[in-house]
Design an enzyme around this catalytic site. Structure first.
Site, PDB file in Angstrom:
ATOM      1  CE1 TYR A 273      21.236  40.038  -3.346  1.00 21.78           C
ATOM      2  CE2 TYR A 273      19.496  40.513  -1.736  1.00 21.78           C
ATOM      3  CZ  TYR A 273      20.156  39.490  -2.619  1.00 21.78           C
ATOM      4  OH  TYR A 273      19.920  38.165  -2.477  1.00 21.78           O
ATOM      5  CB  CYS A 274      22.041  44.222   3.121  1.00 22.56           C
ATOM      6  SG  CYS A 274      22.634  46.086   2.765  1.00 22.56           S
ATOM      7  CB  THR A 275      17.384  45.307   4.939  1.00 19.31           C
ATOM      8  OG1 THR A 275      17.702  43.752   5.415  1.00 19.31           O
ATOM      9  CG2 THR A 275      15.988  45.405   5.044  1.00 19.31           C
TER      10      THR A 275
ATOM     11  CB  ILE B  84      15.921  44.925  -0.485  1.00 18.65           C
ATOM     12  CG1 ILE B  84      17.246  43.901  -0.695  1.00 18.65           C
ATOM     13  CG2 ILE B  84      14.553  44.074  -0.938  1.00 18.65           C
ATOM     14  CD1 ILE B  84      17.218  42.693   0.354  1.00 18.65           C
TER      15      ILE B  84
END
Ligand SMILES: [Zn+2]
Ligand SMILES: [Zn+2]
Length: 318
Positions: A184-186, A213
């Protein structure tokens, strides 16, 4: 006063002539009075621009006219052109700097061989079905996870995206090669690439979150598997979901490097000559020059010297 907006977007699609796309995008943004940052490579486009609502709408329409960008999703958020210092539109080897331009392959559908996309509710379903077997793998810089991350996430030791390949090849994470891994990332763009790099290196069941996210947090606020704040790359520096820090479900992960008080506020270390670190400093410690440093001994000395020179009246402005 017109209403301002910020657009965030990316698209992986083969671009034969990135230079031409760059010139077109620059002219388009200039004509609409948009500021922000756009990166273009032979693999696609990644941008954040801000401006008047009407200008943003026109930008979206014009950009989608390009066949490769037809299906590109734009994320709208509050803000304006004033949130960016200028307009920067550049061609780079990669739109996210993993240092792997040769390894990544892109076709009309996007990245070839990336992780399976999960919608926020599918993330929760996966965890409901597989329980503790599921590993959340943070695809951001380690610093960003200091104020927020998925519950029990593994946070790799990376200072920039460039560090990821060495990190996943280090052997440290081989134990998760047979497990379901949710990267996961921004906003999802980093995991498009990271998940492909992981699969290429033997991680057998890799997922990524649609919209990252941001979308997960919009859906579940502080009631899901996300804990704390989201690090963001604009002036705000951090964002809280749901009702923010007042939300009963909000978990404060970040703490001041000096006094340990809970905080989400990153500050640049005062020792700008040799230290580029951003660290968590609470409002009180940030208001005193002597504690405007990252905690390193040499930085503390720089801060002490600066504090000695500062007259008390100007403290609050420092
Ligand atoms: Zn403090
Ligand atoms: Zn420092």
């Amino acid at each position: 006063m017109s209403i301002g907006k910020i657009l965030l977007y990316y698209c992986f699609t083969p671009l034969k002539d990135p230079e031409a796309v760059m010139l077109w995008q620059r002219t388009l943004c200039e004509s609409l009075g948009l500021n922000g940052r756009i990166l273009i490579s032979s693999h696609g486009i990644n941008g954040t621009v801000g401006g008047d609502m009407e200008a943003c709408k026109r930008y979206v329409r014009a950009t989608r006219e390009y066949p490769g960008f037809k299906k590109m999703e734009f994320k709208w958020s509050e803000g304006s052109a004033a949130d960016f210092p200028r307009l920067s539109v550049k061609v780079r080897e990669e739109i996210v700097a993993f240092g792997s331009p040769k390894e990544i392959k892109v076709d009309a559908e996007g990245i070839v061989g990336g992780g399976v996309h999960l919608k926020p509710e599918q993330v929760n379903e996966l965890v409901a079905e597989r329980g503790d077997e599921v590993v959340f793998f943070d695809g951001r810089n380690a610093m960003e996870a200091e104020i927020g991350k998925f519950k029990n996430a593994v946070v790799p030791d990376v200072r920039t995206t460039h560090d990821f390949i060495a990190e996943i090849e280090s052997g440290k994470y081989d134990w998760m090669k047979d497990k379901p891994v949710v990267s996961y990332c921004t906003g999802g763009i980093r995991c498009e690439i990271l998940s492909a790099l992981m699969k290429n290196r033997g991680f057998s069941e890799v997922y990524q979150i649609d919209g990252g996210i941001v979308r997960y947090g919009e859906k579940y606020g502080n009631e899901g598997l996300w804990e704390g704040s989201l690090y963001v790359f604009d002036k705000r520096m951090h964002h809280e979901f749901g009702q923010g820090v007042q939300d009963p479900g909000f978990i404060q992960l970040g703490h001041c490097v000096h006094c340990g008080v809970g905080t989400n506020s990153f500050h640049n270390c005062i020792n700008e000559d040799t230290c580029r670190r951003q660290v968590l400093i609470c409002a009180d410690c940030a208001s005193h020059v002597k504690t405007q440093h990252c905690g390193r001994v040499d930085c503390a000395e720089v801060a002490a010297a600066a504090a000695a020179e500062t007259v008390p009246e100007s403290r609050g402005l420092a």
